[in-house]
Write a protein that holds these residues in place. Structure first.
Motif, PDB file in Angstrom:
ATOM      1  N   UNK A   1       0.836  -1.200   0.000  1.00  0.00           N
ATOM      2  CA  UNK A   1       0.000   0.000   0.000  1.00  0.00           C
ATOM      3  C   UNK A   1       0.869   1.249   0.000  1.00  0.00           C
ATOM      4  N   UNK A   2       1.822   1.301   0.931  1.00  0.00           N
ATOM      5  CA  UNK A   2       2.694   2.472   1.040  1.00  0.00           C
ATOM      6  C   UNK A   2       3.616   2.588  -0.169  1.00  0.00           C
ATOM      7  N   UNK A   3       4.147   1.449  -0.620  1.00  0.00           N
ATOM      8  CA  UNK A   3       5.059   1.480  -1.761  1.00  0.00           C
ATOM      9  C   UNK A   3       4.342   1.958  -3.021  1.00  0.00           C
ATOM     10  N   UNK A   4       3.127   1.494  -3.227  1.00  0.00           N
ATOM     11  CA  UNK A   4       2.386   1.879  -4.426  1.00  0.00           C
ATOM     12  C   UNK A   4       2.089   3.376  -4.424  1.00  0.00           C
ATOM     13  N   UNK A   5       1.714   3.914  -3.276  1.00  0.00           N
ATOM     14  CA  UNK A   5       1.461   5.347  -3.181  1.00  0.00           C
ATOM     15  C   UNK A   5       2.722   6.136  -3.492  1.00  0.00           C
ATOM     16  N   UNK A   6       3.856   5.682  -2.990  1.00  0.00           N
ATOM     17  CA  UNK A   6       5.121   6.372  -3.251  1.00  0.00           C
ATOM     18  C   UNK A   6       5.479   6.351  -4.733  1.00  0.00           C
ATOM     19  N   UNK A   7       5.293   5.201  -5.381  1.00  0.00           N
ATOM     20  CA  UNK A   7       5.652   5.098  -6.793  1.00  0.00           C
ATOM     21  C   UNK A   7       4.721   5.950  -7.648  1.00  0.00           C
ATOM     22  N   UNK A   8       3.425   5.983  -7.316  1.00  0.00           N
ATOM     23  CA  UNK A   8       2.493   6.844  -8.048  1.00  0.00           C
ATOM     24  C   UNK A   8       2.889   8.301  -7.879  1.00  0.00           C
ATOM     25  N   UNK A   9       3.224   8.695  -6.653  1.00  0.00           N
ATOM     26  CA  UNK A   9       3.646  10.078  -6.418  1.00  0.00           C
ATOM     27  C   UNK A   9       4.906  10.403  -7.199  1.00  0.00           C
ATOM     28  N   UNK A  10       5.830   9.448  -7.279  1.00  0.00           N
ATOM     29  CA  UNK A  10       7.045   9.661  -8.054  1.00  0.00           C
ATOM     30  C   UNK A  10       6.725   9.856  -9.524  1.00  0.00           C
ATOM     31  N   UNK A  11       5.790   9.052 -10.053  1.00  0.00           N
ATOM     32  CA  UNK A  11       5.396   9.197 -11.456  1.00  0.00           C
ATOM     33  C   UNK A  11       4.769  10.559 -11.707  1.00  0.00           C
ATOM     34  N   UNK A  12       3.949  11.039 -10.785  1.00  0.00           N
ATOM     35  CA  UNK A  12       3.347  12.358 -10.945  1.00  0.00           C
ATOM     36  C   UNK A  12       4.412  13.445 -10.906  1.00  0.00           C
TER      37      UNK A  12
END
Length: 336
Positions: A195-206
């Motif tokens: 959950x936390x990792x996915x949020x971080x990767x999405x934020x990085x993509x943005x």
């Protein structure tokens, strides 16, 4: 637990009210509409067919939505009805999506995604695929405060199309779909970590999108950070394998090792160093009754002599000398 809703079996005149309740429960308050133009572009000339599957990870909730051509409005009334402040990351899998928020409009083809903020009005419109099959979206509902902690609000541009076929967007999309496909096999600890990792990767993509074309190094940094955190969390439970770490961040084992090419360490060295850090802490706090062999076994070293060699190479002194030191603090790592 997975929750599933479907309009199948309902009379066409009952489908709209049910669908509004479904998307409100699974996503956010939304008002569905099918105009004459929607009906002429649709394989379904009446009613509103569709289904939704949702399953909570930890703080976020991935949701698969499949339906017919329609418009969904999150207007002022729906904003007031919202129970939580969320960011939606909508990955278009089939069909075409369009969105409007904050004065911006976007078209989202398959293989792209866009974000929307439930604290302000927005409009979504979806068309079925050219072959007449339903549109399909994988939507991640993420607490707004978590996303804003990772990416500043001015950079969190809603209603903008992000290509998920290449670069940072592809990493985020691959992770979203991998988590969704693997959800039934995930333990509670894995759900929290992912959950936390996915949020971080999405934020990085943005954030990479803001840099016009993306910053590959920032995506790799985020992936390595997620891997290191996974190793930290997994170590107390046993050996950490590359295949587990790769699955955790939604990439292949080959890609995992490539992340460390040209970097100051490798995946294996990362795991070894973290094991040695935990072992050093055990030597500090374990007391005289805990032997060096106990510590070696606890942190995955095959025997005490192997542990001693690795510890001395890392910290410059033996485990025994380290424990007996009156100031048992971990010295800095030697230069590599």
């Amino acid at each position: 637990m997975e929750l599933t809703w479907s309009t199948e079996g309902l009379a066409p005149e009952d489908q709209f009210a049910y669908w509004a309740d479904v998307v409100c429960e699974a996503c956010a308050p939304l008002a569905p509409v099918r105009t004459r133009q929607h009906l002429t572009r649709s394989r379904w000339g009446e009613g509103l067919t569709g289904w939704v599957r949702a399953e909570r990870l930890a703080d976020s909730t991935p949701t698969e939505v499949v339906s017919c051509t329609q418009r969904l409005t999150h207007g002022p009334a729906e904003v007031r009805r919202g129970r939580d402040e969320q960011i939606f990351v909508n990955l278009q899998l089939d069909g075409t999506g369009r969105g409007e928020q904050d004065g911006r409009r976007c078209v989202v083809p398959p293989g792209s995604f866009a974000v929307f903020d439930t604290t302000r009005p927005y409009v979504l419109e979806f068309d079925e695929s050219p072959d007449g099959s339903p549109w399909r979206v994988l939507s991640f509902k993420i607490p707004r405060d978590q996303m804003l902690a990772l990416i500043p609000q001015p950079a969190l541009r809603t209603a903008r199309t992000i290509d998920a076929r290449t670069g940072a967007g592809a990493v985020a999309a691959d992770m979203m779909t991998s988590v969704w496909r693997s959800r039934a096999q995930l333990s509670a600890a894995s759900r929290l970590a992912l959950d936390h990792a996915c949020t971080e990767v999405i934020a990085t993509a943005l954030g990479a999108f803001e840099k016009e074309g993306g910053d590959r190094s920032s995506v790799d940094d985020a992936l390595r950070a997620s891997i290191a955190r996974f190793v930290h969390e997994r170590l107390p439970h046993g050996q950490v394998l590359a295949v587990e770490a790769a699955r955790h961040v939604g990439i292949s084992v080959r890609k995992l090792h490539q992340l460390y090419d040209g970097h100051e360490t490798t995946f294996g060295a990362t795991v070894r160093d973290l094991r040695l850090q935990r072992a050093a802490r055990s030597l500090e706090t374990g007391g005289p009754q805990v032997t060096v062999t106990d510590v070696a076994n606890r942190w995955g070293f095959c025997d005490a002599s192997h542990f001693t060699r690795a510890f001395k190479a890392r910290y410059g002194i033996s485990p025994t000398a380290y424990r007996e030191s009156s100031s048992a603090t971990v010295p800095p790592a030697p230069a590599r």
